[in-house]
Write an enzyme that holds these catalytic residues in place. Structure first.
Site, short mmCIF file in Angstrom:
data_model
loop_
_atom_site.label_atom_id
_atom_site.label_comp_id
_atom_site.label_asym_id
_atom_site.label_seq_id
_atom_site.Cartn_x
_atom_site.Cartn_y
_atom_site.Cartn_z
N LYS A 103 1.16 4.66 6.95
CA LYS A 103 0.55 5.76 5.78
C LYS A 103 1.37 6.85 5.93
O LYS A 103 1.95 7.39 6.64
CB LYS A 103 -1.00 5.88 6.10
CG LYS A 103 -1.87 4.72 5.99
CD LYS A 103 -1.82 3.74 4.88
CE LYS A 103 -2.50 2.55 4.94
NZ LYS A 103 -2.59 1.83 3.59
N SER B 204 0.75 -1.40 0.04
CA SER B 204 0.09 -0.11 -0.01
C SER B 204 0.86 1.29 -0.22
O SER B 204 0.14 2.49 -0.15
CB SER B 204 -1.06 -0.08 1.24
OG SER B 204 -0.28 0.27 2.38
#
Length: 282
Positions: free
Chosen positions: A110, A49
């Site tokens: 993230k 991701s």
């Protein structure tokens, strides 16, 4: 009247005081716990991701002090700290490790995109912050070798594109890559970083998100392959992430492997390493 004998006979060596092994073990555990809780802690990357910056098989160190400390700084999230102490807000563009809502148990990683009060929106695959489009420049394709840790992205929304090819005798994945530059912060240039954007997806166009006080809007750099703040927790995303969930800031890649290592084949300990990734900073 007899004279008392000296406690130690002349010429005799005093008995060596050996430290109890269990005391030593307790001290070692305390030192490791303090180091991991307040200084640095290792993390591994189990997904794609955060491509292209981080790949499956990267091992990194996260600094624990930049954002302050909370129970999530402690091993096993032990509730030893009241609230969050020495708290500092992250900057846009920081790559952060945090406990992912709603369970607040698993460590995710993230990039910080939105701060409290920011309005975040995706329009046509372009990130907008407070109504302004974030510059997105097409650059050379990102390439990574296919390995046990890496397989090529398969389009999911009707496109018939093959991202797998052969180059110099090796099977590789090649993806469209872009350079984003965030808005300036207090007169300092905004952070630049690379993202991947393979196809048109539903999350390329969203309603505006207004980041609440004490929270963050986080996104993965692999925009088509990241369950992040664009998705509510009800559908597998993380929604707005409380700043109290922060664990640390990514600092350096200390090891990376393509997953082809076999412990009974020592030479693969070296051939499986992605040497060009080791030492990369954020």
């Amino acid at each position: 009247m007899s004279q008392a004998e000296p406690a130690t006979k002349p010429g005799a060596k005093p008995e060596k005081q050996e430290e109890n092994f269990f005391v030593f073990l307790i001290k070692l555990v305390v030192i490791v716990a303090v180091f991991r809780s307040f200084i640095f802690s290792p993390f591994n990357i189990p997904s794609e991701s955060m491509l292209p910056r981080l790949v499956n098989g990267d091992y990194l160190l996260a600094a624990k002090w930049p954002y302050g400390y909370s129970r999530y700084s402690m091993p096993f999230s032990l509730p030893l700290l009241p609230g969050r102490i020495l708290a500092t807000q992250p900057k846009r563009g920081d790559v952060v490790i945090f406990k992912a809502p709603p369970t607040n148990q698993d460590d995710w990683i993230k990039r910080v995109i939105g701060l409290p009060g920011d309005t975040i929106q995706m329009k046509g695959g372009v990130l907008h912050i407070n109504g302004n489009a974030v510059p997105k420049q097409r650059i050379e394709d990102f390439e990574i070798a296919v390995s046990p840790n890496t397989s090529c992205y398969q389009p999911r929304y009707g496109m018939s594109v093959n991202y797998e090819t052969v180059k110099d005798g090796k099977t590789i994945c090649h993806y469209p890559q872009y350079r984003e530059t965030l808005p300036s912060d207090n007169g300092k240039p905004g952070k630049s970083y690379n993202v991947l954007d393979m196809e048109v997806t539903p999350q390329d166009n969203t309603l505006p998100y207004i980041v609440p006080e004490g929270a963050l809007f986080l996104m993965g750099d692999d925009r088509d392959n990241s369950q992040d703040s664009r998705f509510p927790v009800e559908v597998g995303g993380i929604g707005y992430v409380p700043q109290g969930n922060l664990v640390g800031r990514a600092t350096i890649v200390m090891w990376s492997t393509d997953g082809s290592v076999s412990w009974y084949k020592p030479w693969t300990w070296l051939t499986a390493a992605r040497w060009n990734r080791i030492g990369g900073t954020f």
